[in-house]
Design a protein around this motif. Structure first.
Motif, PDB file in Angstrom:
ATOM      1  N   ASN A 210       0.816  -1.218   0.000  1.00 48.03           N
ATOM      2  CA  ASN A 210       0.000   0.000   0.000  1.00 48.03           C
ATOM      3  C   ASN A 210       0.852   1.273   0.000  1.00 48.03           C
ATOM      4  OD1 ASN A 210      -2.679  -1.119   0.049  1.00 48.03           O
ATOM      5  ND2 ASN A 210      -2.282  -1.773   2.154  1.00 48.03           N
ATOM      6  N   TYR A 211       1.950   1.279   0.731  1.00 43.13           N
ATOM      7  CA  TYR A 211       2.819   2.452   0.750  1.00 43.13           C
ATOM      8  C   TYR A 211       3.509   2.629  -0.600  1.00 43.13           C
ATOM      9  CZ  TYR A 211       2.079   2.644   5.793  1.00 43.13           C
ATOM     10  OH  TYR A 211       1.500   2.742   7.035  1.00 43.13           O
ATOM     11  N   PHE A 212       3.868   1.529  -1.223  1.00 41.58           N
ATOM     12  CA  PHE A 212       4.436   1.537  -2.572  1.00 41.58           C
ATOM     13  C   PHE A 212       3.423   2.156  -3.536  1.00 41.58           C
ATOM     14  CE2 PHE A 212       5.541  -0.414  -6.633  1.00 41.58           C
ATOM     15  CZ  PHE A 212       6.936  -0.430  -6.628  1.00 41.58           C
ATOM     16  N   ALA A 213       2.167   1.756  -3.398  1.00 43.82           N
ATOM     17  CA  ALA A 213       1.105   2.265  -4.270  1.00 43.82           C
ATOM     18  C   ALA A 213       0.919   3.764  -4.088  1.00 43.82           C
ATOM     19  CB  ALA A 213      -0.198   1.529  -3.978  1.00 43.82           C
ATOM     20  N   ARG A 214       0.897   4.204  -2.833  1.00 38.62           N
ATOM     21  CA  ARG A 214       0.711   5.627  -2.564  1.00 38.62           C
ATOM     22  C   ARG A 214       1.850   6.461  -3.142  1.00 38.62           C
ATOM     23  NH1 ARG A 214       1.016   7.675   3.579  1.00 38.62           N
ATOM     24  NH2 ARG A 214       3.208   7.102   3.235  1.00 38.62           N
ATOM     25  N   ARG A 215       3.056   5.972  -2.993  1.00 39.10           N
ATOM     26  CA  ARG A 215       4.204   6.751  -3.449  1.00 39.10           C
ATOM     27  C   ARG A 215       4.290   6.828  -4.974  1.00 39.10           C
ATOM     28  NH1 ARG A 215       6.733   9.791  -5.285  1.00 39.10           N
ATOM     29  NH2 ARG A 215       8.977  10.154  -5.285  1.00 39.10           N
ATOM     30  N   TYR A 216       3.983   5.728  -5.676  1.00 39.24           N
ATOM     31  CA  TYR A 216       4.262   5.678  -7.116  1.00 39.24           C
ATOM     32  C   TYR A 216       3.016   5.643  -8.000  1.00 39.24           C
ATOM     33  CZ  TYR A 216       8.858   4.710  -5.251  1.00 39.24           C
ATOM     34  OH  TYR A 216      10.040   4.795  -4.550  1.00 39.24           O
ATOM     35  N   GLY A 217       1.848   5.798  -7.409  1.00 39.63           N
ATOM     36  CA  GLY A 217       0.646   5.893  -8.212  1.00 39.63           C
ATOM     37  C   GLY A 217       0.306   4.625  -8.974  1.00 39.63           C
ATOM     38  N   ILE A 218       0.522   3.498  -8.344  1.00 44.47           N
ATOM     39  CA  ILE A 218       0.196   2.217  -8.960  1.00 44.47           C
ATOM     40  C   ILE A 218      -0.875   1.524  -8.114  1.00 44.47           C
ATOM     41  CG2 ILE A 218       2.048   0.986  -7.742  1.00 44.47           C
ATOM     42  CD1 ILE A 218       2.422  -0.716 -10.283  1.00 44.47           C
ATOM     43  N   GLU A 219      -1.836   0.912  -8.761  1.00 45.85           N
ATOM     44  CA  GLU A 219      -2.898   0.229  -8.043  1.00 45.85           C
ATOM     45  C   GLU A 219      -2.378  -1.107  -7.528  1.00 45.85           C
ATOM     46  OE1 GLU A 219      -7.485  -1.359  -8.865  1.00 45.85           O
ATOM     47  OE2 GLU A 219      -6.348  -0.334 -10.444  1.00 45.85           O
ATOM     48  N   VAL A 220      -2.702  -1.413  -6.283  1.00 44.59           N
ATOM     49  CA  VAL A 220      -2.241  -2.657  -5.670  1.00 44.59           C
ATOM     50  C   VAL A 220      -3.436  -3.467  -5.185  1.00 44.59           C
ATOM     51  CG1 VAL A 220      -0.955  -3.661  -3.751  1.00 44.59           C
ATOM     52  CG2 VAL A 220      -0.011  -1.724  -4.986  1.00 44.59           C
ATOM     53  N   LEU A 221      -3.445  -4.742  -5.534  1.00 47.25           N
ATOM     54  CA  LEU A 221      -4.510  -5.650  -5.115  1.00 47.25           C
ATOM     55  C   LEU A 221      -3.873  -6.876  -4.464  1.00 47.25           C
ATOM     56  CD1 LEU A 221      -6.711  -5.501  -8.342  1.00 47.25           C
ATOM     57  CD2 LEU A 221      -7.094  -4.258  -6.197  1.00 47.25           C
TER      58      LEU A 221
END
Length: 330
Positions: A210-221
């Motif tokens: 989730n932190y990776f997603a927030r930082r780089y604008g990628i959706e994570v499931l």
């Protein structure tokens, strides 16, 4: 001499538990005498690596959990407690990452040992509370290099408190580490931007990104929730198969510390619907690579993840990462 408040609870700030109450009653921890080296015990390698980088020769670092170990499920042994008691300082992640070790942290802290939850020293606005997490913050802060750089600064301050004579060394090493993390972060941002927008979907075994997603604008499931203790139901797997097929996502990812069974079920489910999905690679989520390897460092871990994700999802990234070091020894 630090006050009892310096010993942080394993529970999240917004959800106080009996553990928080117990720690609030602890006696003040004795300030360690300035000496070299400072014996530091870290629960996870992501913290241990940062301590080594900052502390240099003024610290001797031991990590409890090695490659492939799932901290959500890890239970402290009698020897682990003995190691914590022998250390001068103990760092753990907190936010219930090491949830099954809570009693051990309380027992050690009650002896006056300095015990710090690294993520719980961060401002609350830095933390993510995912939907449906029942008031729990996501503990996987290291997935955002900027946030982990801030955590490194907090670790440095604690080292300085316990070894004031080492302050010049600690601050110099911290500055060097922050510069290296900033370069890694810039590489990740550039590389992820090359993934076709429709394919910027990261499907993994559990919600560690989730932190990776927030930082780089990628959706994570994630198939499972924040903790690998949660069970993945047939319904959740079917929902993710639908996403893979409808959005023509080319790859899913296993994790080195989590069973690949559920991820392989996604691959099979998509194939049954006529869409080919491959396993894009194994990501480091809750543990780093083997000691002595580049992937066994925090920077190497994130470099590996970024490079693997980008190349599997159709973006452009050098095969051996931004430092041309993937797959090498330290």
């Amino acid at each position: 001499m630090p006050h009892a408040e310096s010993v942080r609870p394993a529970s999240p700030p917004r959800r106080r538990t009996l553990l928080a109450g117990a720690l609030a009653l602890l006696p003040a921890a004795a300030l360690a005498q300035s000496r070299t080296p400072l014996n530091v015990l870290a629960t996870i390698a992501m913290i241990g690596d940062v301590v080594r980088e900052i502390g240099g020769e003024r610290t001797r670092v031991e990590v409890l959990m090695g490659p492939g170990v799932d901290p959500h499920l890890y239970k402290a042994t009698r020897e682990d407690v003995a190691k914590m008691l022998r250390a001068d300082v103990v760092f753990y992640n907190g936010l219930v990452l090491e949830g099954k070790m809570s009693d051990a942290f309380v027992r050690v802290a009650r002896t006056g040992k300095p015990v710090y939850a690294v993520t719980e020293l961060l401002p609350e606005e830095e933390l993510i509370e995912p939907e449906g997490a029942d008031g729990l913050y996501d503990p996987h802060v290291w997935m955002d290099p900027r946030a982990w750089s801030a955590a490194a600064g907090l670790i440095a301050e604690k080292l300085i408190a316990h070894d004031p004579a080492g302050e010049p060394v600690f601050r110099r090493n911290l500055a060097t580490l922050k510069a290296r993390i900033a370069a890694l972060d810039a590489y990740a941002e550039r590389a992820i931007a090359t993934i076709p927008e429709r394919q910027r979907v990261l499907v993994t075994a559990h919600d560690a990104f989730n932190y990776f997603a927030r930082r780089y604008g990628i959706e994570v499931l994630g198939i499972q929730g924040l903790s690998t203790e949660s069970e993945a139901g047939v319904r959740r797997i079917q929902e993710l198969v639908d996403v893979l097929v409808e959005r023509r996502i080319p790859a899913v990812f296993v994790e080195t510390s989590v069973s690949d069974r559920n991820v392989l079920a996604l691959v099979e489910g998509a194939a049954a619907r006529g869409h080919r999905v491959v396993v894009g690679g194994a990501l480091f989520s809750d543990a780093m690579g083997d000691p002595g390897t580049y992937e066994g460092t925090y920077i190497g871990m994130i470099d590996h993840n970024v490079t693997t994700i980008v190349r599997a999802l159709g973006g452009t990234a050098p095969e051996r990462g931004f430092q041309n070091r993937l797959g090498t020894r330290r």
